[in-house]
Motif scaffolding. Structure first.
Motif, PDB file in Angstrom:
ATOM      1  N   ILE A  26     -10.793  -7.737  -0.120  1.00 59.48           N
ATOM      2  CA  ILE A  26      -9.432  -8.235  -0.341  1.00 59.48           C
ATOM      3  C   ILE A  26      -8.429  -7.443   0.495  1.00 59.48           C
ATOM      4  O   ILE A  26      -7.514  -8.010   1.095  1.00 59.48           O
ATOM      5  CB  ILE A  26      -9.055  -8.160  -1.839  1.00 59.48           C
ATOM      6  CG1 ILE A  26      -9.880  -9.178  -2.635  1.00 59.48           C
ATOM      7  CG2 ILE A  26      -7.560  -8.387  -2.053  1.00 59.48           C
ATOM      8  CD1 ILE A  26      -9.832  -8.973  -4.143  1.00 59.48           C
ATOM      9  N   LEU A  27      -8.617  -6.141   0.562  1.00 55.86           N
ATOM     10  CA  LEU A  27      -7.682  -5.273   1.278  1.00 55.86           C
ATOM     11  C   LEU A  27      -8.014  -5.128   2.760  1.00 55.86           C
ATOM     12  O   LEU A  27      -7.267  -4.482   3.498  1.00 55.86           O
ATOM     13  CB  LEU A  27      -7.642  -3.898   0.609  1.00 55.86           C
ATOM     14  CG  LEU A  27      -7.005  -3.915  -0.777  1.00 55.86           C
ATOM     15  CD1 LEU A  27      -7.327  -2.644  -1.533  1.00 55.86           C
ATOM     16  CD2 LEU A  27      -5.505  -4.120  -0.662  1.00 55.86           C
ATOM     17  N   GLY A  28      -9.115  -5.715   3.199  1.00 52.18           N
ATOM     18  CA  GLY A  28      -9.482  -5.659   4.611  1.00 52.18           C
ATOM     19  C   GLY A  28      -9.888  -4.283   5.097  1.00 52.18           C
ATOM     20  O   GLY A  28      -9.643  -3.930   6.247  1.00 52.18           O
ATOM     21  N   VAL A  29     -10.532  -3.506   4.227  1.00 50.52           N
ATOM     22  CA  VAL A  29     -10.900  -2.137   4.596  1.00 50.52           C
ATOM     23  C   VAL A  29     -12.414  -1.909   4.550  1.00 50.52           C
ATOM     24  O   VAL A  29     -12.871  -0.781   4.368  1.00 50.52           O
ATOM     25  CB  VAL A  29     -10.164  -1.098   3.707  1.00 50.52           C
ATOM     26  CG1 VAL A  29      -8.670  -1.137   3.955  1.00 50.52           C
ATOM     27  CG2 VAL A  29     -10.482  -1.305   2.238  1.00 50.52           C
ATOM     28  N   GLN A  30     -13.194  -2.975   4.767  1.00 51.06           N
ATOM     29  CA  GLN A  30     -14.650  -2.849   4.702  1.00 51.06           C
ATOM     30  C   GLN A  30     -15.208  -1.903   5.755  1.00 51.06           C
ATOM     31  O   GLN A  30     -16.258  -1.316   5.558  1.00 51.06           O
ATOM     32  CB  GLN A  30     -15.345  -4.204   4.874  1.00 51.06           C
ATOM     33  CG  GLN A  30     -14.889  -5.305   3.991  1.00 51.06           C
ATOM     34  CD  GLN A  30     -13.787  -6.145   4.618  1.00 51.06           C
ATOM     35  OE1 GLN A  30     -12.788  -5.640   5.094  1.00 51.06           O
ATOM     36  NE2 GLN A  30     -13.961  -7.455   4.610  1.00 51.06           N
ATOM     37  N   LYS A  31     -14.516  -1.759   6.879  1.00 55.49           N
ATOM     38  CA  LYS A  31     -15.049  -0.913   7.956  1.00 55.49           C
ATOM     39  C   LYS A  31     -14.823   0.584   7.709  1.00 55.49           C
ATOM     40  O   LYS A  31     -15.328   1.414   8.443  1.00 55.49           O
ATOM     41  CB  LYS A  31     -14.457  -1.314   9.306  1.00 55.49           C
ATOM     42  CG  LYS A  31     -13.006  -0.946   9.512  1.00 55.49           C
ATOM     43  CD  LYS A  31     -12.538  -1.361  10.891  1.00 55.49           C
ATOM     44  CE  LYS A  31     -11.101  -0.942  11.140  1.00 55.49           C
ATOM     45  NZ  LYS A  31     -10.680  -1.261  12.498  1.00 55.49           N
ATOM     46  N   PHE A  32     -14.094   0.908   6.656  1.00 50.92           N
ATOM     47  CA  PHE A  32     -13.789   2.307   6.359  1.00 50.92           C
ATOM     48  C   PHE A  32     -14.696   2.852   5.266  1.00 50.92           C
ATOM     49  O   PHE A  32     -15.012   2.164   4.304  1.00 50.92           O
ATOM     50  CB  PHE A  32     -12.330   2.452   5.898  1.00 50.92           C
ATOM     51  CG  PHE A  32     -11.332   2.195   6.971  1.00 50.92           C
ATOM     52  CD1 PHE A  32     -10.912   3.222   7.801  1.00 50.92           C
ATOM     53  CD2 PHE A  32     -10.813   0.925   7.161  1.00 50.92           C
ATOM     54  CE1 PHE A  32      -9.986   2.975   8.812  1.00 50.92           C
ATOM     55  CE2 PHE A  32      -9.882   0.669   8.152  1.00 50.92           C
ATOM     56  CZ  PHE A  32      -9.473   1.700   8.983  1.00 50.92           C
ATOM     57  N   ASP A  33     -15.087   4.113   5.426  1.00 55.96           N
ATOM     58  CA  ASP A  33     -15.820   4.821   4.381  1.00 55.96           C
ATOM     59  C   ASP A  33     -14.853   5.188   3.262  1.00 55.96           C
ATOM     60  O   ASP A  33     -13.652   5.376   3.492  1.00 55.96           O
ATOM     61  CB  ASP A  33     -16.431   6.113   4.926  1.00 55.96           C
ATOM     62  CG  ASP A  33     -17.558   5.868   5.904  1.00 55.96           C
ATOM     63  OD1 ASP A  33     -18.231   4.828   5.795  1.00 55.96           O
ATOM     64  OD2 ASP A  33     -17.770   6.725   6.779  1.00 55.96           O
ATOM     65  N   MET A  34     -15.418   5.287   2.063  1.00 52.83           N
ATOM     66  CA  MET A  34     -14.617   5.696   0.919  1.00 52.83           C
ATOM     67  C   MET A  34     -15.555   6.217  -0.147  1.00 52.83           C
ATOM     68  O   MET A  34     -16.702   5.796  -0.234  1.00 52.83           O
ATOM     69  CB  MET A  34     -13.799   4.499   0.440  1.00 52.83           C
ATOM     70  CG  MET A  34     -13.733   4.356  -1.011  1.00 52.83           C
ATOM     71  SD  MET A  34     -12.991   2.933  -1.751  1.00 52.83           S
ATOM     72  CE  MET A  34     -12.015   2.149  -0.643  1.00 52.83           C
ATOM     73  N   GLY A  35     -15.064   7.151  -0.939  1.00 58.20           N
ATOM     74  CA  GLY A  35     -15.848   7.691  -2.046  1.00 58.20           C
ATOM     75  C   GLY A  35     -15.215   7.347  -3.377  1.00 58.20           C
ATOM     76  O   GLY A  35     -13.999   7.413  -3.521  1.00 58.20           O
TER      77      GLY A  35
END
Length: 173
Positions: free
Chosen positions: A29-38
């Motif tokens: 939804i936020l368009g941040v699939q390419k970013f890593d996150m914990g």
């Protein structure tokens, strides 16, 4: 890129696959699939300690976010130069705190880990990673507008009809 999901608490049994799927939907939804996150799930003792260290509030809370990009403007995605900068940061979820809130409101913990009182708990944390703040009324309104959009899209994409709890979370303003 990747989502690191850690469960560092033993108080509440978690359905990790459900949480991972919901967080992946939020990232879409936020368009941040390419970013890593914990996403780190912790008990009251640990979230209280972290809250005390970083916010000088010696109480447990629902969510704490630690952005990789500290000066990011709300609504703007980071523009990393190097591959190792494809990181949004980390979100700590106070799962025990959230469970007690759910029990008081007769809510399902797995729904609440994604959505909580007028805020979207995990999405609230992701919004912080994306530069949203709520230190002023104007910032608060901007963040709530973004979270309302996320809530609507999440329900549309998943077919769920999750409702936020009626009382505000303690971490809010």
């Amino acid at each position: 890129m990747g989502l690191v999901l850690r469960n560092l608490q033993k108080v509440v049994p978690l359905r990790r696959a459900t949480l991972r799927k919901d967080v992946d939907t939020l990232r879409h939804i936020l368009g941040v699939q390419k970013f890593d996150m914990g996403i780190i799930c912790v008990d009251n003792r640990r979230i209280q300690r972290i809250n005390n260290i970083y916010r000088k509030k010696n109480t447990p809370t629902d969510v704490l976010a630690f952005p990789f990009y500290e000066d990011l403007r709300p609504g703007r995605l980071p523009c990393p130069i190097h591959r190792d900068e494809l990181n949004l940061g980390d979100i700590f979820l106070g799962v025990e705190y959230l469970t007690k809130t759910c029990q008081n409101e007769s809510q399902d913990i797995h729904g609440v880990l994604t959505f909580l009182p007028h805020q979207v708990v995990t999405a609230h944390g992701i919004c912080h990673l994306l530069g949203y703040r709520h230190e002023t009324e104007e910032e608060w309104a901007e963040m709530l507008q973004k979270e309302s959009y996320i809530f609507t899209e999440f329900n549309r994409l998943t077919g769920r009809l999750l409702e936020p709890l009626t009382k505000k979370c303690t971490q809010s303003r």
